[in-house]
Design a protein around this motif. Sequence first.
Motif, short mmCIF file in Angstrom:
data_model
loop_
_atom_site.label_atom_id
_atom_site.label_comp_id
_atom_site.label_asym_id
_atom_site.label_seq_id
_atom_site.Cartn_x
_atom_site.Cartn_y
_atom_site.Cartn_z
N ASP A 170 8.23 -8.28 -6.73
CA ASP A 170 6.80 -8.33 -6.99
C ASP A 170 6.37 -6.96 -7.50
OD1 ASP A 170 4.26 -9.35 -7.24
OD2 ASP A 170 4.01 -9.84 -5.13
N ALA A 172 3.19 -4.01 -7.72
CA ALA A 172 1.96 -3.48 -7.13
C ALA A 172 0.92 -3.22 -8.20
CB ALA A 172 2.28 -2.19 -6.37
N TYR A 178 8.88 -3.79 -6.82
CA TYR A 178 9.53 -3.86 -5.51
C TYR A 178 10.52 -5.03 -5.50
CZ TYR A 178 5.98 -0.57 -3.96
OH TYR A 178 5.20 0.55 -3.82
N THR A 219 5.90 -10.05 -1.02
CA THR A 219 4.67 -10.28 -1.78
C THR A 219 3.73 -9.09 -1.57
OG1 THR A 219 4.83 -12.69 -1.55
CG2 THR A 219 2.65 -11.78 -2.01
N ILE A 220 3.11 -8.64 -2.65
CA ILE A 220 2.11 -7.59 -2.55
C ILE A 220 0.75 -8.22 -2.25
CG2 ILE A 220 1.03 -5.61 -3.68
CD1 ILE A 220 4.06 -5.31 -3.27
N ASP A 221 0.17 -7.84 -1.12
CA ASP A 221 -1.11 -8.38 -0.67
C ASP A 221 -2.21 -7.37 -1.02
OD1 ASP A 221 -3.26 -9.50 0.63
OD2 ASP A 221 -2.32 -9.56 2.61
N THR A 222 -3.10 -7.76 -1.91
CA THR A 222 -4.13 -6.85 -2.40
C THR A 222 -5.50 -7.14 -1.80
OG1 THR A 222 -4.55 -8.27 -4.31
CG2 THR A 222 -2.92 -6.52 -4.58
N PRO A 227 -3.48 -2.00 -0.84
CA PRO A 227 -2.46 -3.06 -0.93
C PRO A 227 -1.34 -2.82 0.07
CG PRO A 227 -2.33 -1.58 -2.82
CD PRO A 227 -3.57 -1.21 -2.08
N ILE A 229 2.62 -4.51 1.48
CA ILE A 229 3.75 -5.39 1.21
C ILE A 229 3.89 -6.36 2.39
CG2 ILE A 229 6.21 -5.53 0.71
CD1 ILE A 229 6.08 -2.49 0.11
N ARG A 241 4.35 -6.25 7.69
CA ARG A 241 3.55 -5.59 6.66
C ARG A 241 3.91 -4.12 6.60
NH1 ARG A 241 -2.64 -7.66 7.19
NH2 ARG A 241 -2.38 -6.87 9.32
N LEU A 244 2.82 0.60 0.59
CA LEU A 244 3.58 0.65 -0.65
C LEU A 244 4.62 1.76 -0.66
CD1 LEU A 244 0.89 -0.08 -3.40
CD2 LEU A 244 2.37 -1.68 -2.17
#
Length: 347
Positions: A170, A172, A178, A219-222, A227, A229, A241, A244
């Motif tokens: 994924d 960022a 990543y 998955t990058i959670d924004t 953000p 990971i 979690r 970055l």
Amino acid sequence: MKHLLTLGLLAASFSSMAHEGHSHKINPEALQKAPFVDADYVTGQGKFTYKVDLAWGETPNGKPALGATHGGVAIDKVGNVYVSTQTGDGIIKFCGDGHVIKTFGKPTMMSHNLALKEENGKEFIYAAFNNHQKVCKIDLDGNIIWTIQGPPAHKAYQGEKVRYKPTAVDVAPDGRIYVADGYATNLINVYSPDRKYIRSFGGVGRKEGGKFVTNHGLTIDTRGEKPLIIVVDRENRKLQRLTLDGEYVDTPTTDLRRPCAVSIMGEYTAVAELSGRCVILDKDFKVISILGDNPDPKQHHNYGVKAKDWKPSIFTAPHGCAFDKDHNLYVQDWNSTGRLRKFVLQK
């Protein structure tokens, strides 16, 4: 007699052409016509109750089955659905109503995950190929933009018997890439936007935060202020979690059933669990709906369950999932003949 023979050959030819062009549904006709009751099509609880649509989706090129599935699902902003296969069709692109738009072919064969990102108004797919030791950026027409081939220059990949099997990738918001090496070292390898290796973190561990046993998904959670990971830590049965920069933040969800992948839409997160179910998590990462819970443990994480033994809303081995904008859910099971279903949110 010669005239009749010619007509017969022409008829056979047209019949063959018609057969080649005939589309088959992803879910076999026998399954669609089986004597199920309405309750067999419904799953989940509360506001996340779903009904499976077995009529959604067709096979490419008139094939009798989708072909082996061991990958991911992604959905673009206009509602097209992208699905990994282990076949020469590679990634298959469906329109929203389930018709095949095109197949991306052998260069995209055996992609293990799919992450879709928008960059300057244009969308791209990022895919990891565990058996081919690479990750790729692909446009929505199936053209490969770039490839990172092989492992980075990290000590874990030195020596005679190098193991490297990337399972997820994924990107960022700042462009850093990543890559989860989920079937080998359990490292997360980080690259700059121009694909230069930066560093690695993670590795194997059962109790320590930031360590994994099969970091299968990433998955990058924004959604937050910064953000994060989300690492799908499959054999530790949890989500972790990290920042970055690889610093451990927390473990928001535990006691999952071999989670493989997550999909985020708004406040909610869907988790595909290899041991026969999917779950929906709220903004606090608490389970609020359980989908397709398979009561037969012999079918859990079973690649060989035949179509005749499938049940409409019951999972065998969920491996990839994706929400659309309306929170309908598309789920791919790990399956030797290929299994993909659309779950329609009931309102």
